[in-house]
Design an enzyme around this catalytic site. Structure first.
Site, PDB file in Angstrom:
ATOM      1  N   LYS A 165      43.556  -5.800  -9.866  1.00  0.00           N
ATOM      2  CA  LYS A 165      42.405  -6.237 -10.487  1.00  0.00           C
ATOM      3  C   LYS A 165      42.873  -4.481 -11.865  1.00  0.00           C
ATOM      4  O   LYS A 165      42.103  -3.723 -11.300  1.00  0.00           O
ATOM      5  CB  LYS A 165      40.870  -6.612 -11.145  1.00  0.00           C
ATOM      6  CG  LYS A 165      40.653  -7.638 -12.084  1.00  0.00           C
ATOM      7  CD  LYS A 165      39.088  -7.455 -11.519  1.00  0.00           C
ATOM      8  CE  LYS A 165      38.442  -7.813 -12.717  1.00  0.00           C
ATOM      9  NZ  LYS A 165      36.392  -7.724 -12.152  1.00  0.00           N
TER      10      LYS A 165
ATOM     11  N   MET B 283      36.074  -2.102 -20.005  1.00  0.00           N
ATOM     12  CA  MET B 283      37.082  -2.722 -20.761  1.00  0.00           C
ATOM     13  C   MET B 283      37.734  -2.636 -22.538  1.00  0.00           C
ATOM     14  O   MET B 283      38.101  -3.788 -22.778  1.00  0.00           O
ATOM     15  CB  MET B 283      37.019  -4.199 -20.070  1.00  0.00           C
ATOM     16  CG  MET B 283      36.703  -4.388 -18.916  1.00  0.00           C
ATOM     17  SD  MET B 283      36.627  -6.070 -18.598  1.00  0.00           S
ATOM     18  CE  MET B 283      34.810  -6.196 -19.782  1.00  0.00           C
TER      19      MET B 283
ATOM     20  N   ASP C 188      40.079  -3.973  -5.104  1.00  0.00           N
ATOM     21  CA  ASP C 188      41.091  -4.062  -5.829  1.00  0.00           C
ATOM     22  C   ASP C 188      40.669  -2.627  -6.701  1.00  0.00           C
ATOM     23  O   ASP C 188      41.189  -1.920  -5.926  1.00  0.00           O
ATOM     24  CB  ASP C 188      40.712  -5.031  -7.071  1.00  0.00           C
ATOM     25  CG  ASP C 188      38.968  -4.798  -7.740  1.00  0.00           C
ATOM     26  OD1 ASP C 188      38.506  -3.843  -8.087  1.00  0.00           O
ATOM     27  OD2 ASP C 188      38.253  -5.606  -7.473  1.00  0.00           O
TER      28      ASP C 188
HETATM   29  N1  SAH Z   1      32.005  -3.335 -12.303  1.00  0.00           N
HETATM   30  C1  SAH Z   1      32.818  -1.781 -13.101  1.00  0.00           C
HETATM   31  C2  SAH Z   1      33.041  -2.336 -14.762  1.00  0.00           C
HETATM   32  C3  SAH Z   1      34.524  -3.161 -14.424  1.00  0.00           C
HETATM   33  S1  SAH Z   1      35.196  -3.667 -15.161  1.00  0.00           S
HETATM   34  C4  SAH Z   1      31.435  -0.626 -12.774  1.00  0.00           C
HETATM   35  O1  SAH Z   1      29.824  -0.673 -12.811  1.00  0.00           O
HETATM   36  O2  SAH Z   1      32.076   0.402 -13.178  1.00  0.00           O
HETATM   37  C5  SAH Z   1      36.166  -2.224 -15.732  1.00  0.00           C
HETATM   38  C6  SAH Z   1      36.307  -1.306 -16.403  1.00  0.00           C
HETATM   39  O3  SAH Z   1      35.226  -0.765 -16.291  1.00  0.00           O
HETATM   40  C7  SAH Z   1      36.759  -0.726 -16.978  1.00  0.00           C
HETATM   41  O4  SAH Z   1      38.255  -1.283 -17.599  1.00  0.00           O
HETATM   42  C8  SAH Z   1      36.825   1.051 -18.137  1.00  0.00           C
HETATM   43  O5  SAH Z   1      35.928   0.458 -19.089  1.00  0.00           O
HETATM   44  C9  SAH Z   1      35.388   1.079 -16.765  1.00  0.00           C
HETATM   45  N2  SAH Z   1      35.538   1.938 -15.780  1.00  0.00           N
HETATM   46  C10 SAH Z   1      35.504   1.859 -14.054  1.00  0.00           C
HETATM   47  N3  SAH Z   1      36.425   2.946 -13.906  1.00  0.00           N
HETATM   48  C11 SAH Z   1      36.426   4.111 -14.604  1.00  0.00           C
HETATM   49  C12 SAH Z   1      36.317   5.368 -14.480  1.00  0.00           C
HETATM   50  N4  SAH Z   1      36.422   5.182 -13.010  1.00  0.00           N
HETATM   51  N5  SAH Z   1      36.349   5.630 -15.470  1.00  0.00           N
HETATM   52  C13 SAH Z   1      35.744   5.609 -16.913  1.00  0.00           C
HETATM   53  N6  SAH Z   1      36.346   3.712 -17.449  1.00  0.00           N
HETATM   54  C14 SAH Z   1      35.712   3.167 -15.909  1.00  0.00           C
END
Ligand code: SAH
Length: 246
Positions: free
Chosen positions: A56, A170, A34
């Site tokens: 996603k 998120m 995704d």
């Molecule tokens: N499984 C992922 C999170 C999924 S939920 C993890 O462990 O990182 C998706 C959310 O993660 C986004 O809305 C944002 O808040 C955060 N996110 C994911 N990648 C990011 C990044 N590179 N920088 C900042 N926030 C990030």
């Protein structure tokens, strides 16, 4: 029947993917990915590997989760090595558990390959340790997707009065409601907040503010972005090391 590798891709910086994740990507017959997974990772796949995008964004699924589950299952019937590549860690707001249960119920074997979550590495690349002696003895990772105005909240807002670090994932679209709610439960208006956008990538940007002014300061911040609330945010002043304003 194949095996499914529910794999964390890491937060963005391709070097933050695990050695194990890299191995299964290289051996994959199909990679189901995704938006949050760095697309450069796909270049590591062998020739002939099939790629399936199940987009996603910010927790909003372009493809419903049920359909994603079925896509993974169908690919497991067809291929030997199926990689389900997810941003960060598959079990941190990644719905990896739901995908694993779906496969389990259909007799498909799977491995879980944890990844470096953005919840910790985003702050780290912004020079913000999520715990720090004398400042924060714990941290929580909380969904920012649920509106704090919801009548019956699953989020224990009343327990957020301490100085422990809170990381909201998120949550950018709810940042105004989140900061208001935290002031409502008694946090000071000048309590430190940081918003980290595209953390660990070359496009990372960091905005530091307070509960009172963070909304105004983050109007144009692109996603994905996370919110860090806590006194640890102030350590960035000394510890910032990555990106433009380091
Ligand atoms: N499984 C992922 C999170 C999924 S939920 C993890 O462990 O990182 C998706 C959310 O993660 C986004 O809305 C944002 O808040 C955060 N996110 C994911 N990648 C990011 C990044 N590179 N920088 C900042 N926030 C990030």
């Amino acid at each position: 029947m194949g095996r499914v590798y529910l794999t964390g891709a890491g937060p963005g910086d391709i070097e933050l993917m695990t050695v194990k994740a890299l191995r299964v990507v290289k051996e994959a017959d199909v990679i189901i990915y995704d938006r949050l997974a760095n697309p450069e990772i796909l270049e590591e796949a062998k020739s002939g590997c099939e790629f399936v995008y199940v987009g996603k964004e910010d927790g909003r699924h372009i493809m419903p989760q049920d359909d994603i589950n079925e896509v993974i299952y169908q690919n497991a019937l067809k291929y030997e090595n199926v990689v389900r590549l997810k941003g960060g860690d598959p079990f941190v707001f990644g719905r990896g558990g739901e995908e694993a249960i779906y496969l389990l119920e259909r007799g498909i074997k799977f491995d879980i390959i944890p990844g470096i979550t953005s919840a910790i590495s985003g702050p780290a690349y912004a020079g913000i340790p999520v715990t720090h002696r004398g400042v924060a003895v714990s941290f929580r990772v909380v969904t920012g997707h649920e509106s704090p105005n919801k009548k019956v909240s699953q989020i224990p807002w009343d327990t957020f009065k301490t100085d422990d670090t809170i990381v909201f994932l998120m949550g950018l679209h709810n940042i105004s409601k989140i900061s208001n709610k935290l002031m409502e439960i008694g946090k000071a208006r000048d309590y430190p907040v940081a918003v980290i956008s595209k953390g660990t990538t070359k496009d990372q940007s960091v905005v530091v503010g307070t509960l009172e002014n963070i909304v105004e300061k983050t109007k144009d911040v692109p996603t994905p972005a996370l919110i860090v609330v806590g006194k640890v945010v102030l350590l960035r002043e000394q510890l910032k090391w990555f990106g433009e304003n380091a």
